[in-house]
Scaffold this motif. Sequence first.
Motif, PDB file in Angstrom:
ATOM      1  N   ARG A 199     111.892 -66.347 -54.654  1.00  0.00           N
ATOM      2  CA  ARG A 199     112.120 -67.338 -55.705  1.00  0.00           C
ATOM      3  C   ARG A 199     111.587 -68.724 -55.332  1.00  0.00           C
ATOM      4  O   ARG A 199     111.190 -69.494 -56.205  1.00  0.00           O
ATOM      5  N   ALA A 200     111.625 -69.058 -54.055  1.00  0.00           N
ATOM      6  CA  ALA A 200     111.152 -70.364 -53.582  1.00  0.00           C
ATOM      7  C   ALA A 200     110.171 -70.140 -52.445  1.00  0.00           C
ATOM      8  O   ALA A 200     110.419 -69.336 -51.546  1.00  0.00           O
ATOM      9  N   MET A 201     109.050 -70.860 -52.496  1.00  0.00           N
ATOM     10  CA  MET A 201     108.003 -70.653 -51.505  1.00  0.00           C
ATOM     11  C   MET A 201     107.428 -71.984 -51.049  1.00  0.00           C
ATOM     12  O   MET A 201     107.293 -72.926 -51.844  1.00  0.00           O
ATOM     13  N   SER A 202     107.082 -72.057 -49.791  1.00  0.00           N
ATOM     14  CA  SER A 202     106.473 -73.255 -49.235  1.00  0.00           C
ATOM     15  C   SER A 202     104.967 -73.221 -49.452  1.00  0.00           C
ATOM     16  O   SER A 202     104.396 -72.182 -49.822  1.00  0.00           O
ATOM     17  N   LEU A 203     104.325 -74.348 -49.198  1.00  0.00           N
ATOM     18  CA  LEU A 203     102.875 -74.410 -49.294  1.00  0.00           C
ATOM     19  C   LEU A 203     102.240 -73.384 -48.359  1.00  0.00           C
ATOM     20  O   LEU A 203     101.293 -72.678 -48.728  1.00  0.00           O
ATOM     21  N   ALA A 204     102.781 -73.290 -47.146  1.00  0.00           N
ATOM     22  CA  ALA A 204     102.244 -72.341 -46.172  1.00  0.00           C
ATOM     23  C   ALA A 204     102.408 -70.904 -46.653  1.00  0.00           C
ATOM     24  O   ALA A 204     101.502 -70.070 -46.474  1.00  0.00           O
ATOM     25  N   ASP A 205     103.565 -70.591 -47.282  1.00  0.00           N
ATOM     26  CA  ASP A 205     103.802 -69.240 -47.804  1.00  0.00           C
ATOM     27  C   ASP A 205     102.750 -68.878 -48.850  1.00  0.00           C
ATOM     28  O   ASP A 205     102.190 -67.771 -48.839  1.00  0.00           O
ATOM     29  N   ILE A 206     102.490 -69.815 -49.753  1.00  0.00           N
ATOM     30  CA  ILE A 206     101.546 -69.562 -50.846  1.00  0.00           C
ATOM     31  C   ILE A 206     100.120 -69.436 -50.311  1.00  0.00           C
ATOM     32  O   ILE A 206      99.357 -68.572 -50.752  1.00  0.00           O
ATOM     33  N   CYS A 207      99.759 -70.273 -49.347  1.00  0.00           N
ATOM     34  CA  CYS A 207      98.435 -70.165 -48.728  1.00  0.00           C
ATOM     35  C   CYS A 207      98.254 -68.805 -48.070  1.00  0.00           C
ATOM     36  O   CYS A 207      97.201 -68.173 -48.177  1.00  0.00           O
ATOM     37  N   ARG A 208      99.304 -68.343 -47.418  1.00  0.00           N
ATOM     38  CA  ARG A 208      99.232 -67.072 -46.711  1.00  0.00           C
ATOM     39  C   ARG A 208      99.063 -65.912 -47.695  1.00  0.00           C
ATOM     40  O   ARG A 208      98.283 -64.992 -47.447  1.00  0.00           O
TER      41      ARG A 208
ATOM     42  N   THR B  97      97.903 -66.055 -50.917  1.00  0.00           N
ATOM     43  CA  THR B  97      96.695 -66.133 -51.744  1.00  0.00           C
ATOM     44  C   THR B  97      95.417 -66.150 -50.919  1.00  0.00           C
ATOM     45  O   THR B  97      94.353 -65.761 -51.404  1.00  0.00           O
ATOM     46  N   GLY B  98      95.519 -66.642 -49.689  1.00  0.00           N
ATOM     47  CA  GLY B  98      94.321 -66.791 -48.861  1.00  0.00           C
ATOM     48  C   GLY B  98      93.527 -68.035 -49.195  1.00  0.00           C
ATOM     49  O   GLY B  98      92.416 -68.225 -48.684  1.00  0.00           O
ATOM     50  N   TYR B  99      94.082 -68.920 -50.027  1.00  0.00           N
ATOM     51  CA  TYR B  99      93.371 -70.141 -50.403  1.00  0.00           C
ATOM     52  C   TYR B  99      93.523 -71.214 -49.323  1.00  0.00           C
ATOM     53  O   TYR B  99      94.551 -71.261 -48.633  1.00  0.00           O
ATOM     54  N   PRO B 100      92.527 -72.111 -49.184  1.00  0.00           N
ATOM     55  CA  PRO B 100      92.654 -73.211 -48.224  1.00  0.00           C
ATOM     56  C   PRO B 100      93.837 -74.115 -48.568  1.00  0.00           C
ATOM     57  O   PRO B 100      94.221 -74.231 -49.736  1.00  0.00           O
ATOM     58  N   ARG B 101      94.390 -74.743 -47.581  1.00  0.00           N
ATOM     59  CA  ARG B 101      95.565 -75.594 -47.779  1.00  0.00           C
ATOM     60  C   ARG B 101      95.293 -76.721 -48.771  1.00  0.00           C
ATOM     61  O   ARG B 101      96.115 -76.993 -49.646  1.00  0.00           O
ATOM     62  N   SER B 102      94.130 -77.366 -48.652  1.00  0.00           N
ATOM     63  CA  SER B 102      93.818 -78.495 -49.543  1.00  0.00           C
ATOM     64  C   SER B 102      93.707 -78.037 -50.996  1.00  0.00           C
ATOM     65  O   SER B 102      94.220 -78.700 -51.913  1.00  0.00           O
TER      66      SER B 102
ATOM     67  N   THR C  98      95.069 -75.317 -52.349  1.00  0.00           N
ATOM     68  CA  THR C  98      96.389 -74.886 -52.802  1.00  0.00           C
ATOM     69  C   THR C  98      97.277 -76.077 -53.120  1.00  0.00           C
ATOM     70  O   THR C  98      97.978 -76.093 -54.146  1.00  0.00           O
ATOM     71  N   HIS C  99      97.243 -77.091 -52.268  1.00  0.00           N
ATOM     72  CA  HIS C  99      98.068 -78.284 -52.501  1.00  0.00           C
ATOM     73  C   HIS C  99      97.663 -78.963 -53.808  1.00  0.00           C
ATOM     74  O   HIS C  99      98.525 -79.408 -54.585  1.00  0.00           O
ATOM     75  N   ARG C 100      96.368 -79.038 -54.071  1.00  0.00           N
ATOM     76  CA  ARG C 100      95.883 -79.671 -55.307  1.00  0.00           C
ATOM     77  C   ARG C 100      96.339 -78.886 -56.530  1.00  0.00           C
ATOM     78  O   ARG C 100      96.801 -79.460 -57.526  1.00  0.00           O
ATOM     79  N   LEU C 101      96.231 -77.563 -56.472  1.00  0.00           N
ATOM     80  CA  LEU C 101      96.656 -76.730 -57.597  1.00  0.00           C
ATOM     81  C   LEU C 101      98.158 -76.811 -57.828  1.00  0.00           C
ATOM     82  O   LEU C 101      98.632 -76.900 -58.968  1.00  0.00           O
ATOM     83  N   LEU C 102      98.933 -76.809 -56.749  1.00  0.00           N
ATOM     84  CA  LEU C 102     100.388 -76.900 -56.867  1.00  0.00           C
ATOM     85  C   LEU C 102     100.805 -78.219 -57.503  1.00  0.00           C
ATOM     86  O   LEU C 102     101.723 -78.263 -58.334  1.00  0.00           O
ATOM     87  N   ALA C 103     100.129 -79.296 -57.122  1.00  0.00           N
ATOM     88  CA  ALA C 103     100.451 -80.606 -57.695  1.00  0.00           C
ATOM     89  C   ALA C 103     100.176 -80.620 -59.200  1.00  0.00           C
ATOM     90  O   ALA C 103     100.974 -81.149 -59.987  1.00  0.00           O
ATOM     91  N   SER C 104      99.048 -80.020 -59.608  1.00  0.00           N
ATOM     92  CA  SER C 104      98.706 -79.980 -61.034  1.00  0.00           C
ATOM     93  C   SER C 104      99.695 -79.107 -61.800  1.00  0.00           C
ATOM     94  O   SER C 104     100.125 -79.456 -62.913  1.00  0.00           O
ATOM     95  N   MET C 105     100.076 -77.965 -61.220  1.00  0.00           N
ATOM     96  CA  MET C 105     101.020 -77.059 -61.882  1.00  0.00           C
ATOM     97  C   MET C 105     102.396 -77.697 -62.003  1.00  0.00           C
ATOM     98  O   MET C 105     103.095 -77.510 -62.998  1.00  0.00           O
ATOM     99  N   ARG C 106     102.785 -78.464 -60.996  1.00  0.00           N
ATOM    100  CA  ARG C 106     104.073 -79.170 -61.055  1.00  0.00           C
ATOM    101  C   ARG C 106     104.036 -80.252 -62.134  1.00  0.00           C
ATOM    102  O   ARG C 106     105.005 -80.447 -62.874  1.00  0.00           O
TER     103      ARG C 106
END
Length: 265
Positions: A30-39, A41-46, A48-56
């Motif tokens: 139900r809750a996931m960290s940036l590192a969890d999502i990167c792991r 999806t396989g997406y780069p941290r930068s 993933t962080h940009r996409l998460l910010a836009s989705m939020r």
Amino acid sequence: MSEPKAPGEDNLKSLHKIAAILDCFSTTHRAMSLADICRQTGYPRSTTHRLLASMREVGLLDQDRERERYRLGIKLFAYGNVALANMDLHREARPYAEALGRVTGLSVHLAVFGGERAVVIHRAEPAPGGLTPLNLLENAPVHCTSIGKAILAHQSDAILDRVIGAGLQRFTDSTITTGEQLREELRKVRERGYAVDNGEHQPGLRCIGAPIRDQFGRVFASISATGSIMQSPAECESSIAAMVMHHAAQISTHLGYSGSSNSSS
């Protein structure tokens, strides 16, 4: 020299990435960290962080106070309710689901196939005036529930392989946990026309489910009757199954299925 990108190609790739991020969340995650999502999806941290910010920002995701973990946003719940209200199956099948509850005296669940799990879109209780509104879409595993097995038995080998490959989680001592056992169980489902869950998902419950077909004959949904082992004893299985299959067939016919197709996909 590389060819120029087609208009909108970058946007399409971003949409695929957003969908992949949403797919990371489930009732068990139900809750996931940036590192969890990167792991996952396989997406780069930068990226993933940009996409998460836009989705939020648009309400697709929420972030907790510590700003370390993400959850699905409330806007998705609103979208889900709109989709549910507009779904032909939910609208057309409700009277049949409620009628099945009355004639069996059992709880009735209506579900659609979500690719890997069955999504319960309506629940009807048998008591007069006791219909329980489904305020949350419920995910049910397909390998150990009657609504799930009734659908999975009619899917392609590729889909079945994917379900087995994802792992067959054990919920009770009766849960099927191997691909060989599941394939044999689904063969029996196709042979008799209905699926049974004998305490495989929740101890003490017996459920009987049957497939629902669309106008092209494809199994995309199912309906089940659920009760305690005392409410639904083994000796009543055939009579309850007959009622469940009858109502499933009525729903299929109402949705345009003529019974002339032998499609198993």
